[in-house]
Design a protein around this motif. Structure first.
Motif, short mmCIF file in Angstrom:
data_model
loop_
_atom_site.label_atom_id
_atom_site.label_comp_id
_atom_site.label_asym_id
_atom_site.label_seq_id
_atom_site.Cartn_x
_atom_site.Cartn_y
_atom_site.Cartn_z
N ILE A 121 0.86 -1.18 0.00
CA ILE A 121 0.00 0.00 0.00
C ILE A 121 0.90 1.23 0.00
O ILE A 121 1.69 1.44 0.92
N ASP A 122 0.79 2.03 -1.07
CA ASP A 122 1.62 3.21 -1.22
C ASP A 122 1.06 4.43 -0.50
O ASP A 122 1.76 5.42 -0.31
N GLY A 123 -0.21 4.35 -0.12
CA GLY A 123 -0.81 5.47 0.60
C GLY A 123 -2.18 5.83 0.08
O GLY A 123 -2.72 5.20 -0.84
N LEU A 124 -2.75 6.85 0.69
CA LEU A 124 -4.09 7.29 0.35
C LEU A 124 -4.05 8.79 0.12
O LEU A 124 -3.62 9.56 0.99
N GLU A 125 -4.47 9.23 -1.06
CA GLU A 125 -4.55 10.64 -1.40
C GLU A 125 -6.01 11.01 -1.61
O GLU A 125 -6.60 10.67 -2.64
N GLY A 126 -6.59 11.66 -0.61
CA GLY A 126 -8.02 11.94 -0.68
C GLY A 126 -8.80 10.65 -0.60
O GLY A 126 -8.71 9.92 0.40
N THR A 127 -9.52 10.32 -1.65
CA THR A 127 -10.26 9.05 -1.70
C THR A 127 -9.61 8.08 -2.68
O THR A 127 -10.21 7.07 -3.05
N THR A 128 -8.40 8.38 -3.11
CA THR A 128 -7.69 7.51 -4.06
C THR A 128 -6.67 6.64 -3.34
O THR A 128 -5.72 7.15 -2.73
N LEU A 129 -6.89 5.36 -3.40
CA LEU A 129 -5.97 4.40 -2.80
C LEU A 129 -4.91 4.01 -3.81
O LEU A 129 -5.23 3.63 -4.94
N LYS A 130 -3.65 4.11 -3.42
CA LYS A 130 -2.56 3.66 -4.27
C LYS A 130 -1.97 2.40 -3.66
O LYS A 130 -1.51 2.41 -2.53
N ALA A 131 -2.03 1.33 -4.43
CA ALA A 131 -1.61 0.03 -3.91
C ALA A 131 -0.81 -0.72 -4.95
O ALA A 131 -0.73 -0.33 -6.12
N VAL A 132 -0.19 -1.82 -4.51
CA VAL A 132 0.59 -2.68 -5.39
C VAL A 132 -0.01 -4.08 -5.33
O VAL A 132 -0.30 -4.59 -4.25
N ARG A 133 -0.20 -4.67 -6.49
CA ARG A 133 -0.69 -6.04 -6.54
C ARG A 133 0.13 -6.82 -7.56
O ARG A 133 0.89 -6.24 -8.32
N GLN A 134 -0.03 -8.13 -7.56
CA GLN A 134 0.73 -8.97 -8.47
C GLN A 134 -0.17 -9.59 -9.53
O GLN A 134 -1.33 -9.91 -9.27
N GLU A 135 0.39 -9.73 -10.72
CA GLU A 135 -0.32 -10.35 -11.84
C GLU A 135 0.59 -11.36 -12.51
O GLU A 135 1.79 -11.40 -12.25
N PHE A 136 0.00 -12.16 -13.39
CA PHE A 136 0.75 -13.18 -14.14
C PHE A 136 1.56 -14.06 -13.20
O PHE A 136 2.77 -14.24 -13.36
N ASN A 137 0.85 -14.58 -12.18
CA ASN A 137 1.44 -15.51 -11.23
C ASN A 137 2.65 -14.91 -10.52
O ASN A 137 3.64 -15.58 -10.24
N GLY A 138 2.54 -13.61 -10.21
CA GLY A 138 3.58 -12.95 -9.45
C GLY A 138 4.74 -12.42 -10.26
O GLY A 138 5.69 -11.88 -9.70
N GLN A 139 4.70 -12.57 -11.57
CA GLN A 139 5.82 -12.13 -12.40
C GLN A 139 5.82 -10.62 -12.62
O GLN A 139 6.83 -10.04 -13.02
N VAL A 140 4.67 -9.96 -12.40
CA VAL A 140 4.56 -8.52 -12.65
C VAL A 140 3.95 -7.85 -11.42
O VAL A 140 2.93 -8.31 -10.89
N HIS A 141 4.57 -6.76 -10.96
CA HIS A 141 4.02 -5.92 -9.90
C HIS A 141 3.31 -4.73 -10.54
O HIS A 141 3.92 -4.00 -11.33
N THR A 142 2.05 -4.55 -10.24
CA THR A 142 1.25 -3.50 -10.82
C THR A 142 0.90 -2.45 -9.78
O THR A 142 0.35 -2.78 -8.72
N HIS A 143 1.21 -1.20 -10.07
CA HIS A 143 0.83 -0.10 -9.19
C HIS A 143 -0.51 0.43 -9.67
O HIS A 143 -0.65 0.85 -10.82
N ILE A 144 -1.50 0.37 -8.79
CA ILE A 144 -2.86 0.75 -9.19
C ILE A 144 -3.36 1.91 -8.33
O ILE A 144 -2.87 2.15 -7.23
N ALA A 145 -4.34 2.62 -8.88
CA ALA A 145 -5.02 3.69 -8.15
C ALA A 145 -6.51 3.37 -8.21
O ALA A 145 -7.07 3.15 -9.28
#
Length: 324
Positions: A121-145
């Motif tokens: 979890i990268d933090g919270l800006e207002g009502t926007t959550l910035k987080a990190v999750r994994q895709e493709f069986n953990g081969q890719v880290h995706t930063h999402i908002a």
């Protein structure tokens, strides 16, 4: 952050799962000022024991008791939580088979955002959550908002948030059993069939040398066995090794294998998928050896070694033997 944060607590035999502390850490990472509420569902005296355990960590615990809740069933839990939870709240679930079953539908019922398999979890800006999750069986880290103005349901990867030194909460237990009616379910729990322990019981071992697909071939298993013997450990493995019939099913660690709580865990040639890490509890000291520097296992390892295990492990075994 104005929204209330809730954490769903898994438990078994009157003992809370290790994810209870990990979710508390994730909640504080999400909103340091929030006072997260634990949700504990079940039945009988074991439920009260888990509630008391959760109250030592969380300032408030919501208890949902009922015979139908004795075994976790997402089909029953989903409407219960929908009725009891306030609008706009944030719900943290362990990313287990139950969490994966419960989370998406609960997010739909609450008209909330759904963020699965969160590893950071990268933090919270207002009502926007910035987080990190994994895709493709953990081969890719995706930063999402994600906009969580209307609330959110997050499933949190096991081992991603290290348990913190949290002061005793002295929380209160609130019985919310009457807050939601238990709807009949189309599926029901029948029984638990324990797998045979095999020649060793890896669940009782304090040190495990675990091998994955990176071991290459069954003929290379003795490399790990020699290291385990030098360390006074036992060899375990990930699912691909069992599927290839290189080791018995009783040695498999993971959501489809055994849940282990060693003090030291050597992961040799294991990528670190959530299915495997889901079977590793107790915050062990993890040493990972993998020739892929981007392997997900390095995200949770205490010590990481980028090397060919067939070259590194024999040298490590030699050094351990010399030190004795």
């Amino acid at each position: 952050m104005a929204a209330q944060v809730f954490a769903f607590i898994l438990h078994k035999d009157g003992k809370a799962d290790d994810s209870m502390l990990e979710l508390a850490s994730a909640a504080r990472r999400l909103a340091p000022e929030a006072a997260p509420i634990a949700i504990v569902a079940g039945d009988g005296a074991a439920l009260d024991a888990v509630c008391a355990e959760a109250a030592a960590v969380y300032p408030e615990v919501w208890k949902f008791a009922g015979e139908a809740l004795a075994y976790p069933n997402a089909e029953i839990l989903r409407p219960v939580l929908q009725q009891a939870l306030p609008k706009g709240c944030v719900v943290l679930l362990p990313h287990t088979t139950l969490g994966m079953d419960l989370g998406p539908g609960l997010a739909v019922k609450l008209d909330a955002a759904f963020v699965p398999d969160v590893v950071g979890i990268d933090g919270l800006e207002g009502t926007t959550l910035k987080a990190v999750r994994q895709e493709f069986n953990g081969q890719v880290h995706t930063h999402i908002a994600a906009d969580i103005a209307a609330g959110a349901v997050l499933s949190v990867r096991s081992g991603s948030f290290r348990p913190e030194a949290i002061p005793a909460a002295g929380g209160k237990v609130v019985d919310r059993s009457g807050a939601a009616a238990l709807a009949p379910a189309r599926r029901r729990f029948v029984e638990v069939i324990q797998a045979e322990a095999g020649d060793v019981d890896i669940t009782k071992e304090e040190v495990l040398v675990s091998v994955g697909r990176g071991i290459g071939d069954k003929e290379n298993i003795p490399v790990a066995e020699e290291l385990a013997q030098a360390m006074g450990a036992v060899v375990s493995c990930s699912r691909p090794v069992v599927d290839a019939k290189w080791l018995d099913k009783g040695r498999q660690v993971g959501t489809s294998g055994k849940t282990v709580k060693p003090k030291v865990y050597l992961a040799l040639g294991i990528s670190g998928s959530f299915q495997h890490m889901g079977g590793l509890k107790g915050n062990p000291f993890i040493v990972a050896v993998n020739k892929n520097p981007k392997a997900p296992i390095f995200q949770v390892a205490s010590v990481g070694v980028v090397a060919d295990l067939l070259e590194f492990v024999p040298e490590l075994t030699k050094k351990i033997a010399e030190s004795k």
